[in-house]
Design a protein around this motif. Structure first.
Motif, PDB file in Angstrom:
ATOM      1  N   LEU A  37       5.007  -5.073  98.888  1.00 51.16           N
ATOM      2  CA  LEU A  37       3.764  -4.288  98.824  1.00 51.16           C
ATOM      3  C   LEU A  37       3.154  -4.152 100.215  1.00 51.16           C
ATOM      4  O   LEU A  37       2.683  -3.063 100.600  1.00 51.16           O
ATOM      5  CB  LEU A  37       2.776  -4.968  97.865  1.00 51.16           C
ATOM      6  CG  LEU A  37       1.401  -4.329  97.751  1.00 51.16           C
ATOM      7  CD1 LEU A  37       1.499  -2.880  97.259  1.00 51.16           C
ATOM      8  CD2 LEU A  37       0.500  -5.141  96.795  1.00 51.16           C
ATOM      9  N   ALA A  38       3.183  -5.232 100.984  1.00 52.30           N
ATOM     10  CA  ALA A  38       2.632  -5.192 102.343  1.00 52.30           C
ATOM     11  C   ALA A  38       3.384  -4.165 103.184  1.00 52.30           C
ATOM     12  O   ALA A  38       2.767  -3.385 103.931  1.00 52.30           O
ATOM     13  CB  ALA A  38       2.726  -6.576 102.982  1.00 52.30           C
ATOM     14  N   ALA A  39       4.694  -4.125 103.033  1.00 58.66           N
ATOM     15  CA  ALA A  39       5.489  -3.158 103.812  1.00 58.66           C
ATOM     16  C   ALA A  39       5.102  -1.735 103.429  1.00 58.66           C
ATOM     17  O   ALA A  39       4.981  -0.848 104.286  1.00 58.66           O
ATOM     18  CB  ALA A  39       6.974  -3.395 103.567  1.00 58.66           C
ATOM     19  N   ARG A  40       4.879  -1.518 102.118  1.00 60.17           N
ATOM     20  CA  ARG A  40       4.481  -0.174 101.649  1.00 60.17           C
ATOM     21  C   ARG A  40       3.129   0.226 102.223  1.00 60.17           C
ATOM     22  O   ARG A  40       2.935   1.332 102.709  1.00 60.17           O
ATOM     23  CB  ARG A  40       4.403  -0.194 100.124  1.00 60.17           C
ATOM     24  CG  ARG A  40       5.361   0.753  99.530  1.00 60.17           C
ATOM     25  CD  ARG A  40       5.444   0.896  98.041  1.00 60.17           C
ATOM     26  NE  ARG A  40       4.537   0.285  97.130  1.00 60.17           N
ATOM     27  CZ  ARG A  40       4.843  -0.769  96.370  1.00 60.17           C
ATOM     28  NH1 ARG A  40       6.015  -1.369  96.497  1.00 60.17           N
ATOM     29  NH2 ARG A  40       3.970  -1.248  95.512  1.00 60.17           N
ATOM     30  N   LEU A  41       2.183  -0.707 102.183  1.00 62.26           N
ATOM     31  CA  LEU A  41       0.832  -0.388 102.673  1.00 62.26           C
ATOM     32  C   LEU A  41       0.849  -0.157 104.186  1.00 62.26           C
ATOM     33  O   LEU A  41       0.125   0.691 104.705  1.00 62.26           O
ATOM     34  CB  LEU A  41      -0.146  -1.509 102.312  1.00 62.26           C
ATOM     35  CG  LEU A  41      -0.414  -1.685 100.815  1.00 62.26           C
ATOM     36  CD1 LEU A  41      -1.387  -2.827 100.573  1.00 62.26           C
ATOM     37  CD2 LEU A  41      -0.967  -0.410 100.189  1.00 62.26           C
TER      38      LEU A  41
END
Ligand code: NAP
Length: 283
Positions: free
Chosen positions: A11-15
């Motif tokens: 999720l962090a990579a997506r954000l």
């Protein structure tokens, strides 16, 4: 059925990827978001946190201004440094790594940061605005937890959320964000007599006590969402959360691991807040 994993790293990579077009748009206007990070002293854990934050900035296209100051720096000089950064238009966010070495007063230093550059969300004005339900900067870790809930399609409205911990950095702002999202919120702390009895009523559990293994399977309602903020060291020197991951995974509906859960989200929300600060300054 075992709990589904909330993958904070993915999720962090997506954000972070979603920040790229925003940073590019700022660049076309001649603005590069800038984050100043101040480290005082030589605490090894703080040094690692700061290095990770500086690296995350570099990887994302945010300019970092890193100041490493000696542990013996006087309060007046530290406050003067912060005030200089407040005046610097290239700096959109300021972070002072906590805890500060004694006798420095961490909250006093945070209060010296201009509230509209306080991307950690710890200034009393930002804490107050969060309390009032109209946050200017959300404290990074609770903000990350809210994004994790959103990512799995869990709307806190009408749910019972139990937050373990009442610190200014995690527990209290976490409770306020959940409350603003219309959850019914219970806050637990070290004087709470029967943690298990409260946790068993929870649809959402956020554990932020810093006590390894505090939350066990028999405390969890089947299907509950369990988010583990805690970071503790095992005797073998590994990272572990507050939740007994193996046991709770057999009961919960969703669970976040440590490492790979809240940790990557905290740094990412710092980047999000910094880009937001730059966008505000550019309007
Ligand atoms: P903190 O300031 O030490 O606060 C801990 C809170 O937990 C306090 O409110 C304390 O209660 C409560 N507590 C302690 N033992 C308890 C128990 N047995 N039952 C119920 N409540 C208990 O810590 P913090 O800064 O909030 O951080 C909490 C944890 O999250 C730490 O492990 C920290 O390393 C971790 N953390 C992780 C991230 C991340 O990005 N992953 C970010 C921030 C923090 P009292 O108020 O009564 O003392």
């Amino acid at each position: 059925m075992p709990a589904q994993i909330i993958d904070g790293k993915a999720l962090a990579a997506r954000l972070r990827a979603e920040l790229a077009p925003r940073i590019a748009a700022l660049r076309t206007r001649g603005v590069q978001p800038g984050l100043a990070v101040i480290l005082v002293g030589d605490d090894p854990a703080s040094a690692v946190y700061v290095r990770n934050k500086v690296k995350a900035c570099e990887d994302t296209g945010i300019r970092s201004f890193f100041e490493h100051l000696p542990a013996g720096i006087g309060e007046a000089e530290l406050l003067a440094r912060v005030r200089r950064l407040n005046q610097d238009p290239a700096v959109h966010g300021i972070l002072v790594q906590m805890p500060l070495p004694r006798p420095l007063d961490g909250q006093k230093v945070v209060e010296a940061i201009a509230f509209d550059k306080d991307v950690d969300g710890l200034h009393a004005t930002n804490a107050g605005l969060t309390l009032m339900g109209r946050p200017h900067f959300r404290s990074c870790t609770p903000y990350g937890v809210m994004k994790m809930l959103e990512s799995i399609g869990v709307n806190p409205a009408g749910k019972h959320a139990v937050v373990i911990g009442r610190s200014n950095m995690v527990g209290k702002p976490m409770a306020m964000l959940l409350l603003a999202a219309h959850a019914t919120v219970t806050i637990c702390h070290s004087a709470t007599p029967d943690l298990g009895a409260l946790l068993r009523q929870a649809d959402i559990v956020v554990a932020a006590a810093g006590r390894r293994g505090l939350v066990t399977a028999e405390m969890i309602k089947p299907g509950a969402v369990v988010i583990d903020v805690g970071t503790n060291k095992t005797p073998e020197g590994k990272l572990a959360g507050d939740v007994d991951f193996a046991g709770v995974s057999r009961v919960a509906g969703w669970i976040s691991p440590v490492p790979g859960g809240v940790g990557p989200m905290t740094i990412t929300m710092l980047l999000v807040n910094t880009v937001e600060a730059a966008e505000r300054a550019a309007t």
